[in-house]
Write a protein that holds these residues in place. Structure first.
Motif, short mmCIF file in Angstrom:
data_model
loop_
_atom_site.label_atom_id
_atom_site.label_comp_id
_atom_site.label_asym_id
_atom_site.label_seq_id
_atom_site.Cartn_x
_atom_site.Cartn_y
_atom_site.Cartn_z
N ILE A 10 0.81 -1.22 0.07
CA ILE A 10 -0.14 -0.15 0.02
C ILE A 10 1.02 1.29 -0.10
CG2 ILE A 10 -0.36 0.45 2.34
CD1 ILE A 10 -3.10 0.58 -0.22
N SER A 11 2.06 1.10 0.52
CA SER A 11 2.98 2.21 0.36
C SER A 11 3.21 2.72 -0.84
CB SER A 11 4.26 1.95 0.98
OG SER A 11 4.98 0.93 0.13
N VAL A 12 2.80 2.17 -1.93
CA VAL A 12 3.08 2.76 -3.40
C VAL A 12 1.99 3.72 -3.71
CG1 VAL A 12 3.29 2.07 -5.80
CG2 VAL A 12 4.07 0.38 -4.02
N ALA A 13 0.82 3.69 -2.71
CA ALA A 13 -0.24 4.64 -3.29
C ALA A 13 0.50 5.95 -2.94
CB ALA A 13 -1.43 4.50 -2.34
N VAL A 14 1.35 6.17 -1.86
CA VAL A 14 2.00 7.61 -1.39
C VAL A 14 3.04 8.00 -2.58
CG1 VAL A 14 3.23 8.63 0.17
CG2 VAL A 14 1.42 6.96 1.07
N ALA A 15 3.77 6.88 -3.04
CA ALA A 15 4.43 7.25 -4.34
C ALA A 15 3.56 7.57 -5.53
CB ALA A 15 5.27 6.31 -5.09
N ILE A 16 2.54 7.35 -5.79
CA ILE A 16 1.59 7.60 -7.02
C ILE A 16 1.35 9.03 -6.59
CG2 ILE A 16 -0.73 7.36 -7.93
CD1 ILE A 16 -0.12 4.46 -7.69
N ALA A 17 0.93 9.29 -5.20
CA ALA A 17 0.39 10.92 -5.03
C ALA A 17 1.47 11.81 -5.02
CB ALA A 17 -0.15 10.81 -3.63
N LEU A 18 2.77 11.41 -4.72
CA LEU A 18 3.94 12.11 -4.68
C LEU A 18 4.28 12.34 -6.27
CD1 LEU A 18 6.10 10.66 -2.06
CD2 LEU A 18 5.41 13.16 -2.06
N GLU A 19 4.11 11.75 -7.23
CA GLU A 19 4.18 11.82 -8.51
C GLU A 19 3.21 12.66 -9.10
OE1 GLU A 19 6.68 10.64 -10.43
OE2 GLU A 19 7.66 9.44 -9.18
N GLU A 20 1.98 12.51 -8.75
CA GLU A 20 0.83 13.30 -9.04
C GLU A 20 1.07 14.83 -8.82
OE1 GLU A 20 -1.91 12.79 -10.75
OE2 GLU A 20 -1.78 10.76 -11.24
N SER A 21 1.59 15.00 -7.46
CA SER A 21 1.93 16.25 -6.79
C SER A 21 2.94 16.96 -7.49
CB SER A 21 2.19 15.88 -5.36
OG SER A 21 3.69 15.61 -5.12
N GLY A 22 4.02 16.28 -8.08
CA GLY A 22 5.09 17.01 -8.67
C GLY A 22 6.35 17.30 -7.57
N LEU A 23 6.08 16.92 -6.59
CA LEU A 23 6.93 17.08 -5.25
C LEU A 23 8.18 16.30 -5.48
CD1 LEU A 23 4.47 17.37 -2.24
CD2 LEU A 23 5.84 19.40 -3.54
N GLU A 24 9.26 16.79 -5.28
CA GLU A 24 10.32 15.88 -5.16
C GLU A 24 10.68 15.02 -3.91
OE1 GLU A 24 14.13 18.09 -5.45
OE2 GLU A 24 13.44 19.09 -7.68
N TYR A 25 10.95 13.66 -3.91
CA TYR A 25 11.26 12.84 -3.06
C TYR A 25 12.21 11.69 -3.35
CZ TYR A 25 8.46 9.47 -5.33
OH TYR A 25 7.92 8.24 -6.66
N GLU A 190 -3.59 3.02 -15.10
CA GLU A 190 -2.45 2.67 -15.81
C GLU A 190 -2.10 3.70 -16.90
OE1 GLU A 190 -0.25 0.13 -15.30
OE2 GLU A 190 -1.32 -1.11 -13.85
N ALA A 191 -2.84 4.42 -17.46
CA ALA A 191 -2.66 5.35 -18.31
C ALA A 191 -1.95 6.61 -17.75
CB ALA A 191 -4.08 5.76 -19.19
N ARG A 192 -2.04 6.82 -16.49
CA ARG A 192 -1.68 7.93 -15.77
C ARG A 192 -0.10 7.76 -15.71
NH1 ARG A 192 -5.76 11.01 -14.04
NH2 ARG A 192 -4.62 12.32 -12.90
N ALA A 193 0.63 8.96 -16.08
CA ALA A 193 2.09 9.09 -15.87
C ALA A 193 2.50 8.70 -14.39
CB ALA A 193 2.33 10.54 -16.48
N SER A 194 1.88 9.11 -13.33
CA SER A 194 2.15 8.91 -12.01
C SER A 194 2.44 7.13 -11.95
CB SER A 194 1.25 9.27 -11.08
OG SER A 194 -0.01 8.83 -11.25
N VAL A 195 1.30 6.53 -12.49
CA VAL A 195 1.52 4.73 -12.37
C VAL A 195 2.69 4.46 -13.00
CG1 VAL A 195 0.26 2.75 -12.65
CG2 VAL A 195 -0.92 4.81 -11.64
N GLN A 196 2.70 5.04 -14.44
CA GLN A 196 3.78 4.54 -15.12
C GLN A 196 5.14 4.71 -14.75
OE1 GLN A 196 2.96 6.52 -18.92
NE2 GLN A 196 0.99 5.52 -19.26
N ALA A 197 5.10 5.85 -13.95
CA ALA A 197 6.58 6.12 -13.27
C ALA A 197 6.83 5.18 -12.07
CB ALA A 197 6.42 7.75 -12.55
N VAL A 198 5.99 4.97 -11.24
CA VAL A 198 6.29 3.88 -10.19
C VAL A 198 6.53 2.75 -10.78
CG1 VAL A 198 5.15 5.59 -8.50
CG2 VAL A 198 3.72 3.66 -9.70
N ARG A 199 5.84 2.45 -11.79
CA ARG A 199 5.93 0.87 -12.43
C ARG A 199 7.26 1.00 -12.92
NH1 ARG A 199 2.98 -3.09 -13.02
NH2 ARG A 199 1.02 -2.03 -12.94
N ALA A 200 7.68 1.90 -13.67
CA ALA A 200 9.05 2.17 -14.36
C ALA A 200 10.33 1.99 -13.12
CB ALA A 200 9.34 3.15 -15.07
#
Length: 204
Positions: A10-25, A190-200
């Motif tokens: 479930i921690s990956v949900a936070v990574a998706i939100a971070l990617e959506e936010s544009g914040l650095e982490y 899956e089509a969202r850039a945030s999900v594609q980023a965490v998958r990559a």
């Protein structure tokens, strides 16, 4: 910020939100198979021995919902929480359901020791998972998804949360073919850039 996570949790949900936010982490991976979450180094970060944990300027934050809300507050321009109280309440309604019910249903498969001592009890819990997760899918379809996303056409924190929970369904014995609305939701995510980023990044 530093996000402590384990792949496919479930921690990956936070990574998706971070990617959506544009914040650095910085994403820091824990090896659950090696028990890294139980070692003293991580116990000092999160005594619960779970993920996610987020290191911020004010210290360490834990619990998925709290971290998602923190991320949204740090990047209000990303619109991860709707402005209106009713829509925001609907978003949180789904998030709290996931935290208190659907994620717990899933956890019964491999985490029975949290609730019972006898192996026979663990076996009963495991045997029940397909049924309870299927029932949760029925609820989500009827009451959680109001369109392609939880709030209809717009993305919110609840979608990051729900997406990860729904990524577990096949492993929990749910016949996802019975839930085309959930399949469509997963495809939209899956089509969202945030999900594609965490998958990559190997998080999924």
């Amino acid at each position: 910020m530093q996000l402590y996570y384990a792949p496919r949790t479930i921690s990956v949900a936070v990574a998706i939100a971070l990617e959506e936010s544009g914040l650095e982490y910085e994403a820091i991976r824990l090896d659950f198979a090696a028990g890294e979450q139980t070692k003293p180094a991580y116990q000092q970060i999160n005594p619960k021995g779970r993920v996610p944990a987020l290191a911020v300027d004010g210290g360490i934050l834990t619990e998925t919902g709290a971290l998602l809300e923190y991320v949204a507050a740090q990047a209000p321009e990303a619109g991860l929480v709707p402005d209106g109280p009713v829509m925001a309440g609907r978003m949180r309604e789904v998030m709290y359901y996931l935290a208190t019910t659907m994620h717990v249903n899933h956890a019964h498969k491999l985490r029975g020791h949290r609730w019972a001592d006898k192996k026979s009890s663990w076996d009963d819990m495991t045997a029940k998972v397909a049924e309870t997760m299927t029932a949760s899918c029925d609820y989500i379809v009827s009451n959680g998804l109001r369109g392609p996303f939880v709030l209809g056409d717009r993305f919110s924190l609840a979608d990051a949360y729900l997406y990860i929970v729904c990524s577990w369904l096949e492993g929990d014995g749910v016949d996802v073919a019975d839930f085309p609305k959930i399949v469509a939701f997963r495809d939209a995510m899956e089509a969202r850039a945030s999900v594609q980023a965490v998958r990559a990044a190997g998080m999924l």
